[in-house]
Design a protein around this motif. Structure first.
Motif, PDB file in Angstrom:
ATOM      1  N   ASN A  50       0.845  -1.193   0.000  1.00  0.00           N
ATOM      2  CA  ASN A  50       0.000   0.000   0.000  1.00  0.00           C
ATOM      3  C   ASN A  50       0.882   1.245   0.000  1.00  0.00           C
ATOM      4  O   ASN A  50       1.966   1.230   0.555  1.00  0.00           O
ATOM      5  CB  ASN A  50      -0.898   0.011   1.244  1.00  0.00           C
ATOM      6  CG  ASN A  50      -1.977  -1.040   1.137  1.00  0.00           C
ATOM      7  OD1 ASN A  50      -2.498  -1.287   0.043  1.00  0.00           O
ATOM      8  ND2 ASN A  50      -2.304  -1.681   2.242  1.00  0.00           N
TER       9      ASN A  50
ATOM     10  N   GLU B 225      -6.866  -2.013  -8.757  1.00  0.00           N
ATOM     11  CA  GLU B 225      -7.387  -2.985  -7.789  1.00  0.00           C
ATOM     12  C   GLU B 225      -8.766  -3.512  -8.206  1.00  0.00           C
ATOM     13  O   GLU B 225      -9.749  -3.331  -7.491  1.00  0.00           O
ATOM     14  CB  GLU B 225      -7.515  -2.345  -6.399  1.00  0.00           C
ATOM     15  CG  GLU B 225      -6.262  -1.615  -5.979  1.00  0.00           C
ATOM     16  CD  GLU B 225      -5.523  -2.297  -4.856  1.00  0.00           C
ATOM     17  OE1 GLU B 225      -5.996  -3.338  -4.388  1.00  0.00           O
ATOM     18  OE2 GLU B 225      -4.463  -1.790  -4.464  1.00  0.00           O
TER      19      GLU B 225
ATOM     20  N   HIS C  29      -2.409  -5.873  -4.770  1.00  0.00           N
ATOM     21  CA  HIS C  29      -1.411  -6.360  -3.843  1.00  0.00           C
ATOM     22  C   HIS C  29      -1.686  -7.816  -3.506  1.00  0.00           C
ATOM     23  O   HIS C  29      -1.131  -8.373  -2.586  1.00  0.00           O
ATOM     24  CB  HIS C  29      -1.267  -5.470  -2.599  1.00  0.00           C
ATOM     25  CG  HIS C  29      -2.545  -5.145  -1.929  1.00  0.00           C
ATOM     26  ND1 HIS C  29      -2.965  -3.875  -1.744  1.00  0.00           N
ATOM     27  CD2 HIS C  29      -3.501  -5.928  -1.449  1.00  0.00           C
ATOM     28  CE1 HIS C  29      -4.138  -3.889  -1.149  1.00  0.00           C
ATOM     29  NE2 HIS C  29      -4.474  -5.119  -0.951  1.00  0.00           N
TER      30      HIS C  29
END
Lengths: 308, 255
Positions: free
Chosen positions: A36, A158, A189
């Motif tokens: 992040n 994302e 991620h």
């Protein structure tokens, strides 16, 4: 198709992107990977013309995003991290509105909306207000708005965040079907996402490029162990010496309920090893290469900083 | 133009699919109706009293005694309501992050601003047109002059449009709708009452304050006087508001 050269972005004193360069070939899916606040969203926002870079160049399909923002916007579809939806609109009217502002001519608009609805499997909710549909459907509407003008480049920030496992698989499947001759960049991620959907990966941390390349290239460059992991039926212990006696084997170690057997790069002892085990009737249950998986790769790149 | 229309349509739909426009128009009409009713009643009793005296009866003028004060009342209602109609135009986009869709689409900032601005003008137009029914009633039962009424309405529209330009500007400044509304209301009120200060100021200041104040320019128009200075004033006010909005949105890119 996408070229980023020495890109910098400063927010006040904070350096969000620091000398980032990478390029993505046409027709490939690339993952933008990083913890992040690594600068993934900022990079994507620069590529889509939402914010300008402080310094450096970004080109999409040969057009500079700062000099020809409208040309780039016409051929780029963008799914931001927070899916931009108007809750008071129905799915269909929202897509119609997006088709209008993406400059689809009025005669083709209806067709484009229908196509986007069918690609993203939104038929069952097309007439419902966006505020009343589930998170998974909202994400699909987000993808539908990104591809409504049939863009050559898709930038997805994302795309699977906040979805349940079944929905994540569906969206990944959808992204793969979108590939065709489109170029896709997605940020994530979730490491498994990269191995399952991407051709290549750009790993960034604190705005800096840590590594980039196709998955094979990266794994090959960082791999230090060559060999196999084997598992025998009797789970047998005390066979370390046996394996060490096979010529070419450098190192044998017990791991979990099997053995890691290593040899030097370029040799392949799998045939010899199999024969050895079968001849002695030890029962070979499993044999898999000792490869670097994406988690190892990622951790090694982020913490070790092996730049390529 | 196509792009402006796309944004404008979306905003009009959003006004009318949510309760915002209906509630605003309803409350506005109730208040205007109440003022109109009171003014007509007052005019009626005055007429009764003057009926004994033909000379004074000649002086009775429905344009001056009903419409001019009515327009003033409407302008105050607009002052209160317009901040609420413009507060969400940009702040909501920012808060819901939908601005990311608009700014990554091949449309210009000007087109987005104008689309939104025209949509808010449409709501204003609907509000004012509906009050036209009241004026029609006076034509059915009396004989007012049409021209001053039309000029009065033009004044209301221009002033409302200037209010909205201020509102859209403050909406672009913040992502909080309440803040946008309060800032709009505060500055509109300030511009409204600037001419109060002019009475105590002297010389050039008096003229400047008078010129800048909304009130002075509007007052003429409610009396049916159409002056190009007033038109220029409102149009420059609108232009300034939209220009500042553009600057704020443009500057977002460089932060």
């Amino acid at each position: 198709m996408i070229e980023v050269e020495h890109l910098f972005k400063k927010y006040g004193d904070l350096l969000a992107v620091h000398d980032l360069s990478f390029s993505v070939e046409k027709g490939q899916i690339w993952g933008l990977l990083g913890p992040n606040a690594a600068g993934k969203t900022t990079t994507m926002r620069i590529l889509t013309g939402y914010i300008p870079a402080t310094d450096g160049k970004a080109k999409v399909a040969g057009y500079d995003v700062f000099e020809h923002p409208n040309k780039v916007k016409r051929i780029t579809g963008y799914l931001p991290e927070n899916v931009p939806l108007y809750p008071e609109m129905t799915v269909q009217s929202f897509l119609h509105f997006v088709a209008e502002i993406k400059q689809i001519p009025s005669t083709k608009r209806k067709e484009a909306v229908e196509k986007a609805i069918s690609i993203s499997s939104l038929k069952s909710v097309r007439g419902r207000l966006i505020k009343n549909i589930s998170r998974g459907f909202k994400q699909r509407v987000g993808i539908a708005q990104a591809l409504i003008h049939d863009p050559q480049v898709l930038i997805l920030d994302e795309p699977t965040i906040g979805l349940d496992p079944a929905q994540i698989i569906e969206i990944r499947q959808l992204i793969k079907t979108l590939k065709g001759d489109r170029t896709i960049i997605l940020s994530t991620h979730i490491l498994a996402e990269v191995t399952q959907t991407c051709d290549g990966v750009v790993i960034i941390n604190e705005g800096k490029l840590m590594a980039s390349g196709s998955l094979e290239e990266l794994t090959a460059s960082l791999q230090q162990k060559y060999g196999v992991f084997i598992k025998l039926r009797d789970g047998g212990k005390g066979k370390v010496e046996h394996f060490e006696n096979i010529s070419g084997v450098d190192k044998v170690s017990m791991k979990d309920d099997g053995y890691d057997i290593e040899w030097t790069k370029g040799e392949d002892k799998r045939d010899d090893l199999t024969r050895y085990i079968v001849e002695r009737g030890w029962g070979l249950l499993e044999m898999r290469p000792l490869s670097l998986n994406i988690e190892d790769l990622y951790l090694r790149v982020i913490t070790g900083g092996t730049e390529q | 133009m196509k792009n402006i229309w796309a944004i404008c349509k979306k905003e009009i739909k959003s006004y009318f699919t949510s309760p915002i426009a209906y509630v605003a128009i309803f409350v506005f009409l109730v208040l205007v109706g109440f003022f109109f009713h009171s003014l007509i009643l007052w005019f009626n009793t005055q007429s009764m009293q003057m009926a004994q005296n033909p000379y004074y009866l000649q002086q009775m003028n429905i344009n001056q005694m009903v419409f001019s004060p009515l327009f003033h009342n409407i302008s105050i209602i607009l002052l209160l309501m317009i901040p609420l109609l413009t507060m969400r135009l940009f702040s909501e986009e920012k808060k819901m992050k939908t601005d990311e869709l608009l700014y990554t689409s091949p449309i210009s900032i000007n087109q987005i601003i104008l689309g939104k601005y025209f949509a808010s003008l449409f709501v204003l137009l609907v509000m004012l047109l509906l009050t036209g029914i009241l004026s029609l009633l006076t034509f059915a039962y009396g004989n007012p002059e049409l021209k001053p009424i039309l000029i009065g309405y033009l004044g209301l529209f221009l002033m409302g449009a200037a209010f909205m330009a201020v509102g859209i500007f403050f909406s672009s400044v913040t992502e909080n709708q309440i803040v946008a509304a309060v800032l709009t209301f505060g500055s509109l009120l300030l511009f409204w009452i600037l001419n109060w200060a002019s009475s105590s100021a002297g010389g050039i200041w008096r003229e400047i304050l008078n010129y800048v104040s909304f009130f002075q320019h509007f007052d003429d128009m409610t009396k049916g006087i159409l002056d190009t200075t007033d038109l220029v004033y409102y149009i420059s006010f609108i232009f300034l508001g939209l220009f500042l909005t553009h600057s704020v949105i443009q500057s977002r890119k460089w932060r």
